[in-house]
Write a protein that holds these residues in place. Structure first.
Motif, PDB file in Angstrom:
ATOM      1  N   ASN A  11      29.584  45.764  30.149  1.00 56.30           N
ATOM      2  CA  ASN A  11      31.039  45.285  29.847  1.00 56.30           C
ATOM      3  C   ASN A  11      32.168  45.539  30.699  1.00 56.30           C
ATOM      4  OD1 ASN A  11      32.530  43.920  27.903  1.00 56.30           O
ATOM      5  ND2 ASN A  11      33.047  45.464  26.664  1.00 56.30           N
ATOM      6  N   ASN A  12      31.755  45.251  32.043  1.00 55.62           N
ATOM      7  CA  ASN A  12      32.587  45.376  33.017  1.00 55.62           C
ATOM      8  C   ASN A  12      32.970  44.050  34.048  1.00 55.62           C
ATOM      9  OD1 ASN A  12      34.268  46.252  35.374  1.00 55.62           O
ATOM     10  ND2 ASN A  12      32.817  47.719  35.947  1.00 55.62           N
ATOM     11  N   MET A  13      33.827  43.363  33.191  1.00 53.20           N
ATOM     12  CA  MET A  13      33.774  41.917  33.526  1.00 53.20           C
ATOM     13  C   MET A  13      34.572  41.956  34.956  1.00 53.20           C
ATOM     14  SD  MET A  13      32.344  40.310  31.322  1.00 53.20           S
ATOM     15  CE  MET A  13      32.735  38.756  31.824  1.00 53.20           C
ATOM     16  N   GLY A  14      35.353  42.697  35.469  1.00 51.76           N
ATOM     17  CA  GLY A  14      35.993  42.546  36.775  1.00 51.76           C
ATOM     18  C   GLY A  14      34.916  42.735  37.794  1.00 51.76           C
ATOM     19  N   TYR A  15      34.298  43.736  37.714  1.00 52.24           N
ATOM     20  CA  TYR A  15      33.153  43.878  38.752  1.00 52.24           C
ATOM     21  C   TYR A  15      32.314  42.880  38.591  1.00 52.24           C
ATOM     22  CZ  TYR A  15      29.945  46.213  41.848  1.00 52.24           C
ATOM     23  OH  TYR A  15      29.080  46.484  42.720  1.00 52.24           O
ATOM     24  N   ALA A  16      31.737  42.311  37.693  1.00 52.74           N
ATOM     25  CA  ALA A  16      30.729  41.143  37.501  1.00 52.74           C
ATOM     26  C   ALA A  16      31.380  40.042  38.175  1.00 52.74           C
ATOM     27  CB  ALA A  16      30.510  40.870  35.898  1.00 52.74           C
ATOM     28  N   SER A  17      32.737  39.691  38.056  1.00 54.60           N
ATOM     29  CA  SER A  17      33.524  38.747  38.837  1.00 54.60           C
ATOM     30  C   SER A  17      33.583  38.683  40.325  1.00 54.60           C
ATOM     31  CB  SER A  17      34.794  38.542  38.457  1.00 54.60           C
ATOM     32  OG  SER A  17      35.001  38.207  37.004  1.00 54.60           O
ATOM     33  N   THR A  18      33.543  40.051  40.790  1.00 52.90           N
ATOM     34  CA  THR A  18      33.165  40.529  42.270  1.00 52.90           C
ATOM     35  C   THR A  18      32.011  40.074  42.760  1.00 52.90           C
ATOM     36  OG1 THR A  18      35.090  42.268  41.777  1.00 52.90           O
ATOM     37  CG2 THR A  18      33.555  42.356  44.013  1.00 52.90           C
ATOM     38  N   ILE A  19      30.906  40.506  41.968  1.00 50.10           N
ATOM     39  CA  ILE A  19      29.622  40.002  42.328  1.00 50.10           C
ATOM     40  C   ILE A  19      29.417  38.282  42.351  1.00 50.10           C
ATOM     41  CG2 ILE A  19      27.136  40.404  41.498  1.00 50.10           C
ATOM     42  CD1 ILE A  19      27.701  42.868  40.150  1.00 50.10           C
ATOM     43  N   PHE A  44      38.667  44.844  33.446  1.00 49.20           N
ATOM     44  CA  PHE A  44      38.906  44.426  32.084  1.00 49.20           C
ATOM     45  C   PHE A  44      37.504  44.094  31.259  1.00 49.20           C
ATOM     46  CE2 PHE A  44      38.584  40.571  34.257  1.00 49.20           C
ATOM     47  CZ  PHE A  44      37.809  39.499  33.607  1.00 49.20           C
ATOM     48  N   THR A  45      37.275  44.387  30.224  1.00 54.41           N
ATOM     49  CA  THR A  45      36.291  44.114  29.251  1.00 54.41           C
ATOM     50  C   THR A  45      36.186  42.836  28.560  1.00 54.41           C
ATOM     51  OG1 THR A  45      36.966  45.240  27.245  1.00 54.41           O
ATOM     52  CG2 THR A  45      36.033  46.529  29.156  1.00 54.41           C
ATOM     53  N   LEU A  46      35.151  42.427  27.713  1.00 54.07           N
ATOM     54  CA  LEU A  46      35.115  41.120  27.070  1.00 54.07           C
ATOM     55  C   LEU A  46      36.310  41.295  25.770  1.00 54.07           C
ATOM     56  CD1 LEU A  46      31.335  40.664  26.705  1.00 54.07           C
ATOM     57  CD2 LEU A  46      33.147  38.963  27.577  1.00 54.07           C
ATOM     58  N   THR A  85      42.657  42.757  25.868  1.00 51.40           N
ATOM     59  CA  THR A  85      43.774  42.016  25.416  1.00 51.40           C
ATOM     60  C   THR A  85      44.555  41.870  26.718  1.00 51.40           C
ATOM     61  OG1 THR A  85      45.021  43.939  24.622  1.00 51.40           O
ATOM     62  CG2 THR A  85      43.791  42.403  23.128  1.00 51.40           C
ATOM     63  N   THR A  86      44.611  42.845  27.694  1.00 58.03           N
ATOM     64  CA  THR A  86      45.350  42.886  28.926  1.00 58.03           C
ATOM     65  C   THR A  86      44.294  43.204  30.082  1.00 58.03           C
ATOM     66  OG1 THR A  86      45.733  45.224  28.783  1.00 58.03           O
ATOM     67  CG2 THR A  86      47.382  43.471  27.745  1.00 58.03           C
ATOM     68  N   LYS A  87      44.622  42.759  31.301  1.00 58.13           N
ATOM     69  CA  LYS A  87      43.705  43.274  32.463  1.00 58.13           C
ATOM     70  C   LYS A  87      44.603  44.009  33.269  1.00 58.13           C
ATOM     71  CE  LYS A  87      41.509  38.623  31.874  1.00 58.13           C
ATOM     72  NZ  LYS A  87      42.283  38.259  30.733  1.00 58.13           N
ATOM     73  N   GLU A  88      43.772  45.122  33.970  1.00 59.66           N
ATOM     74  CA  GLU A  88      44.438  46.131  34.915  1.00 59.66           C
ATOM     75  C   GLU A  88      44.181  45.836  36.281  1.00 59.66           C
ATOM     76  OE1 GLU A  88      44.108  50.732  36.170  1.00 59.66           O
ATOM     77  OE2 GLU A  88      42.823  50.066  34.479  1.00 59.66           O
ATOM     78  N   TRP A  89      45.284  45.229  37.051  1.00 59.11           N
ATOM     79  CA  TRP A  89      45.155  45.133  38.553  1.00 59.11           C
ATOM     80  C   TRP A  89      44.782  46.123  39.415  1.00 59.11           C
ATOM     81  CZ3 TRP A  89      45.468  40.402  40.695  1.00 59.11           C
ATOM     82  CH2 TRP A  89      45.423  40.366  42.443  1.00 59.11           C
ATOM     83  N   VAL A  90      43.591  46.262  39.998  1.00 60.02           N
ATOM     84  CA  VAL A  90      42.921  47.441  40.625  1.00 60.02           C
ATOM     85  C   VAL A  90      42.805  46.998  42.116  1.00 60.02           C
ATOM     86  CG1 VAL A  90      41.536  48.262  38.610  1.00 60.02           C
ATOM     87  CG2 VAL A  90      40.470  46.543  40.222  1.00 60.02           C
ATOM     88  N   GLY A  91      43.231  45.887  42.596  1.00 52.74           N
ATOM     89  CA  GLY A  91      43.195  45.516  43.952  1.00 52.74           C
ATOM     90  C   GLY A  91      42.004  45.488  44.573  1.00 52.74           C
ATOM     91  N   GLN A 123      24.193  41.586  33.737  1.00 55.13           N
ATOM     92  CA  GLN A 123      24.197  43.082  33.358  1.00 55.13           C
ATOM     93  C   GLN A 123      25.440  43.740  33.467  1.00 55.13           C
ATOM     94  OE1 GLN A 123      20.564  44.936  34.743  1.00 55.13           O
ATOM     95  NE2 GLN A 123      19.411  43.856  33.667  1.00 55.13           N
ATOM     96  N   THR A 124      26.112  43.787  34.445  1.00 50.66           N
ATOM     97  CA  THR A 124      27.299  44.313  34.633  1.00 50.66           C
ATOM     98  C   THR A 124      28.526  43.751  33.763  1.00 50.66           C
ATOM     99  OG1 THR A 124      26.720  44.781  37.030  1.00 50.66           O
ATOM    100  CG2 THR A 124      29.041  44.759  36.441  1.00 50.66           C
ATOM    101  N   GLY A 125      28.472  42.547  33.449  1.00 47.21           N
ATOM    102  CA  GLY A 125      29.512  41.987  32.675  1.00 47.21           C
ATOM    103  C   GLY A 125      29.123  41.922  31.308  1.00 47.21           C
ATOM    104  N   PHE A 126      28.087  41.548  30.612  1.00 44.31           N
ATOM    105  CA  PHE A 126      27.805  41.479  29.226  1.00 44.31           C
ATOM    106  C   PHE A 126      26.807  42.747  28.737  1.00 44.31           C
ATOM    107  CE2 PHE A 126      28.220  37.189  30.919  1.00 44.31           C
ATOM    108  CZ  PHE A 126      29.023  36.813  30.011  1.00 44.31           C
TER     109      PHE A 126
END
Length: 296
Positions: A262-270, A41-43, A46-52, A256-259
């Motif tokens: 704009n890849n918040m899902g991968y930023a959460s993984t880091i 998902f991005t900032l 409105t919805t988040k895609e489950w990517v496992g 940088q990944t998140g903001f």
């Protein structure tokens, strides 16, 4: 029984505020971040895609992660040597009777960088490292060492070490103060007895000071290692991770990944990777300290 039950209820009443604060500001965000690490998902989503496990698979193939890990490890090793190692030596010197008159003044001087904002410190060192009119290159030219002048923050060979030096300058005094507190608690009788037996200052340091401050040693080790793997301000302000990815660290890559990307899902993984690394390292050090404590 009633009195004991009442005491337990009173203890629980005192603990509830702390538990609530930890739950709201620590554990809940941690659980939410863990869930986010399996989503895309991005900032503005409105919805988040489950990517496992896609984000985690990408984590192991991300070349910047490897560069960042190496930089964080370098940061940790140098910080342990300078902040903890030199900090202990500095504390022992300041507590030596020979420096008794000057110790209060010197303690204040070494502690001053700790209370200065990291943003201010970084701006100060940005001027120090300036290749044209910076204090460092000007000093080297003044003493006839023109061959050592560098574009300190613009060269891949020196940028990371220049960034690390900023942290050491600011934090060593703080670690030294912690060791000073520990040294002041050591019974003076031990030093007097060792001196009577003919032990010199070096022997008194290694055989009395070092073993007696072992508990503080592990505390400072944990603070230093965790700080090295969560460092953000210095590389962000001084270099932005550059040149290239020479000064990239995990927290800056996460930002940088998140903001920026704009890849918040991968930023959460880091972020989860940073959490796991710091948790493992802290646990290992706690376990080592526990073993040392039992052996005493």
């Amino acid at each position: 029984m009633k009195r004991e039950k009442k005491r337990n209820l009173q203890a629980l009443a005192f603990a509830i505020p702390a538990i609530l604060i930890l739950g709201i500001f620590v554990y809940f965000p941690l659980i939410k971040n863990f869930i986010y690490s399996f989503q895309s998902f991005t900032l503005s989503s409105t919805t988040k895609e489950w990517v496992g496990f896609d984000n985690y698979r990408h984590l192991f193939s991300d070349k910047i992660i490897l560069v960042s890990l190496k930089n964080n490890i370098l940061y940790a090793v140098i910080s342990i040597v300078i902040q903890v190692g030199f900090g202990l030596v500095l504390a022992a010197v300041l507590e030596d009777i020979a420096f008794h008159k000057f110790a209060p003044t010197l303690r204040s001087i070494y502690f001053i960088p700790t209370v200065i904002s990291m943003t201010v410190v970084c701006l100060l060192f940005d001027f120090v490292y300036n290749p044209q009119m910076g204090l460092l290159n000007s000093f080297l030219e003044l003493v006839g060492l023109d061959g050592l002048t560098r574009v300190w923050l613009g060269s891949k060979k020196t940028a990371m070490y220049a960034v690390i030096a900023v942290s050491q300058w600011q934090s060593t005094g703080y670690v030294a103060m912690l060791f000073i507190v520990a040294i002041q608690k050591i019974p003076r009788d031990l030093y007097e007895a060792a001196e009577v037996d003919g032990a010199g200052k070096l022997k008194r340091f290694f055989y009395i000071t070092v073993p007696q401050v072992r508990q503080m040693f592990f505390v400072t080790m944990i603070l230093t290692v965790v700080g090295a793997f969560t460092v953000f301000n210095e590389p962000y302000i001084l270099t932005g991770g550059g040149p290239g990815t020479a000064t990239m660290v995990l927290s800056l890559h996460m930002y940088q990944t998140g903001f920026v990307k704009n890849n918040m899902g991968y930023a959460s993984t880091i972020a989860m990777l940073i959490f796991v690394i710091t948790a493992i390292l802290s646990s290992v050090q706690f376990a080592s300290f526990g073993t040392e404590k039992e052996d005493r």
